[in-house]
Design a protein around this motif. Structure first.
Motif, mmCIF file in Angstrom:
data_model
loop_
_atom_site.group_PDB
_atom_site.id
_atom_site.type_symbol
_atom_site.label_atom_id
_atom_site.label_comp_id
_atom_site.label_asym_id
_atom_site.label_seq_id
_atom_site.Cartn_x
_atom_site.Cartn_y
_atom_site.Cartn_z
ATOM 1 N N UNK A 101 -5.142 4.778 10.139
ATOM 2 C CA UNK A 101 -6.348 4.192 9.560
ATOM 3 C C UNK A 101 -6.558 4.809 8.180
ATOM 4 N N UNK A 102 -7.260 4.105 7.322
ATOM 5 C CA UNK A 102 -7.484 4.553 5.946
ATOM 6 C C UNK A 102 -8.182 5.910 5.936
ATOM 7 N N UNK A 103 -7.544 6.944 5.374
ATOM 8 C CA UNK A 103 -8.178 8.265 5.337
ATOM 9 C C UNK A 103 -9.438 8.287 4.458
ATOM 10 N N UNK A 104 -9.568 7.331 3.543
ATOM 11 C CA UNK A 104 -10.775 7.258 2.717
ATOM 12 C C UNK A 104 -11.902 6.546 3.449
ATOM 13 N N UNK A 105 -11.574 5.965 4.599
ATOM 14 C CA UNK A 105 -12.542 5.258 5.448
ATOM 15 C C UNK A 105 -13.239 4.108 4.713
ATOM 16 N N UNK A 106 -12.509 3.508 3.760
ATOM 17 C CA UNK A 106 -13.040 2.343 3.060
ATOM 18 C C UNK A 106 -12.779 1.100 3.894
ATOM 19 N N UNK A 107 -13.684 0.188 3.876
ATOM 20 C CA UNK A 107 -13.472 -1.122 4.474
ATOM 21 C C UNK A 107 -13.217 -2.078 3.310
ATOM 22 N N UNK A 108 -11.982 -2.494 3.174
ATOM 23 C CA UNK A 108 -11.575 -3.317 2.038
ATOM 24 C C UNK A 108 -11.698 -4.782 2.424
ATOM 25 N N UNK A 109 -12.493 -5.509 1.669
ATOM 26 C CA UNK A 109 -12.733 -6.920 1.985
ATOM 27 C C UNK A 109 -11.629 -7.824 1.448
ATOM 28 N N UNK A 110 -10.872 -7.372 0.453
ATOM 29 C CA UNK A 110 -9.794 -8.192 -0.117
ATOM 30 C C UNK A 110 -8.506 -8.037 0.677
ATOM 31 N N UNK A 111 -7.383 -8.356 0.037
ATOM 32 C CA UNK A 111 -6.067 -8.264 0.672
ATOM 33 C C UNK A 111 -5.679 -6.813 0.915
ATOM 34 N N UNK A 112 -6.006 -5.957 -0.038
ATOM 35 C CA UNK A 112 -5.657 -4.553 0.110
ATOM 36 C C UNK A 112 -5.755 -3.809 -1.194
ATOM 37 N N UNK A 113 -5.472 -2.525 -1.124
ATOM 38 C CA UNK A 113 -5.423 -1.658 -2.304
ATOM 39 C C UNK A 113 -4.084 -0.938 -2.317
ATOM 40 N N UNK A 114 -3.479 -0.908 -3.474
ATOM 41 C CA UNK A 114 -2.253 -0.147 -3.689
ATOM 42 C C UNK A 114 -2.663 1.053 -4.532
ATOM 43 N N UNK A 115 -2.631 2.233 -3.932
ATOM 44 C CA UNK A 115 -3.087 3.457 -4.606
ATOM 45 C C UNK A 115 -1.866 4.251 -5.057
ATOM 46 N N UNK A 116 -1.903 4.687 -6.303
ATOM 47 C CA UNK A 116 -0.756 5.364 -6.889
ATOM 48 C C UNK A 116 -1.211 6.293 -8.003
ATOM 49 N N UNK A 117 -0.289 7.110 -8.483
ATOM 50 C CA UNK A 117 -0.526 7.964 -9.644
ATOM 51 C C UNK A 117 0.419 7.576 -10.756
ATOM 52 N N UNK A 118 0.370 8.297 -11.855
ATOM 53 C CA UNK A 118 1.213 7.935 -13.005
ATOM 54 C C UNK A 118 2.701 8.038 -12.671
ATOM 55 N N UNK A 119 3.077 8.917 -11.763
ATOM 56 C CA UNK A 119 4.485 9.043 -11.365
ATOM 57 C C UNK A 119 4.942 7.862 -10.510
ATOM 58 N N UNK A 120 4.027 7.142 -9.918
ATOM 59 C CA UNK A 120 4.381 6.058 -9.014
ATOM 60 C C UNK A 120 4.079 4.673 -9.535
ATOM 61 N N UNK A 121 3.977 4.533 -10.848
ATOM 62 C CA UNK A 121 3.619 3.234 -11.433
ATOM 63 C C UNK A 121 4.636 2.151 -11.077
ATOM 64 N N UNK A 122 5.936 2.424 -11.237
ATOM 65 C CA UNK A 122 6.957 1.420 -10.918
ATOM 66 C C UNK A 122 7.004 1.150 -9.417
ATOM 67 N N UNK A 123 6.809 2.196 -8.615
ATOM 68 C CA UNK A 123 6.791 2.011 -7.167
ATOM 69 C C UNK A 123 5.623 1.120 -6.752
ATOM 70 N N UNK A 124 4.478 1.292 -7.408
ATOM 71 C CA UNK A 124 3.317 0.436 -7.125
ATOM 72 C C UNK A 124 3.622 -1.012 -7.487
ATOM 73 N N UNK A 125 4.349 -1.225 -8.555
ATOM 74 C CA UNK A 125 4.741 -2.587 -8.928
ATOM 75 C C UNK A 125 5.661 -3.182 -7.878
ATOM 76 N N UNK A 126 6.553 -2.367 -7.299
ATOM 77 C CA UNK A 126 7.448 -2.864 -6.255
ATOM 78 C C UNK A 126 6.649 -3.295 -5.030
ATOM 79 N N UNK A 127 5.634 -2.509 -4.652
ATOM 80 C CA UNK A 127 4.804 -2.865 -3.506
ATOM 81 C C UNK A 127 3.970 -4.101 -3.829
#
Length: 164
Positions: A101-127
């Protein structure tokens, strides 16, 4: 009687024709350079692919799934959603980390959230190729691991790019 021939008239006509020809040639070259510059600025002809057909451009490559570790979190009340999405991502070649379950305990009403940092920018694009309507959130983490929090409007992953 015939019209008198003015000295220099044929030479003047040749100069005008030459000037017009030069202007037309310069206009053509300017148009050609404009089109070529626009072509180079776009992503045409610079695709980079992999065996899984995850593509990007030479200026903005997309990380390969096997290089992308994704934690999948359920941000809804639907039981088993994170496990289902994690299985589908694993089938596409992504490396799956945590499934919970989401460790931030957010209830996301949309499709989802892709959370990343500057090191994971390309990986976030892949997801985001798998979930194009998910919101990308740079949470300033220092590694390349991606957290995918699946939201209430999630139906299925987008079809993978086709190989041509």
């Amino acid at each position: 009687m015939t019209a008198p021939i003015v000295a220099g008239q044929p030479r003047r006509m040749r100069q005008i024709r030459a000037a017009l020809s030069l202007l037309v040639a310069l206009a053509f070259l300017a148009f050609a350079f404009y089109k070529a510059y626009g072509y180079l600025q776009s992503d045409h002809g610079t695709t980079v692919g992999s065996s899984s057909c995850m593509t990007g451009s030479a200026k903005a490559p997309v990380a390969l799934p096997k290089d992308t570790t994704v934690n999948v979190y359920n941000a809804t009340t639907q039981a088993g959603l994170a496990a289902e999405v994690a299985r589908k991502l694993r089938d596409r070649g992504f490396v799956i980390g945590e499934v919970d379950n989401d460790p931030l305990k957010k209830k996301i009403s949309g499709v989802g959230e892709i959370r990343y940092g500057s090191e994971g920018r390309e990986e976030a694009r892949a997801v985001s190729l798998a979930l194009p309507d998910a919101k990308r959130v740079n949470d300033k983490r220092t590694d390349a691991v991606i957290d995918l929090a699946v939201g209430a409007k999630f139906v299925d992953l987008a079809a993978p790019p086709t190989c041509s």
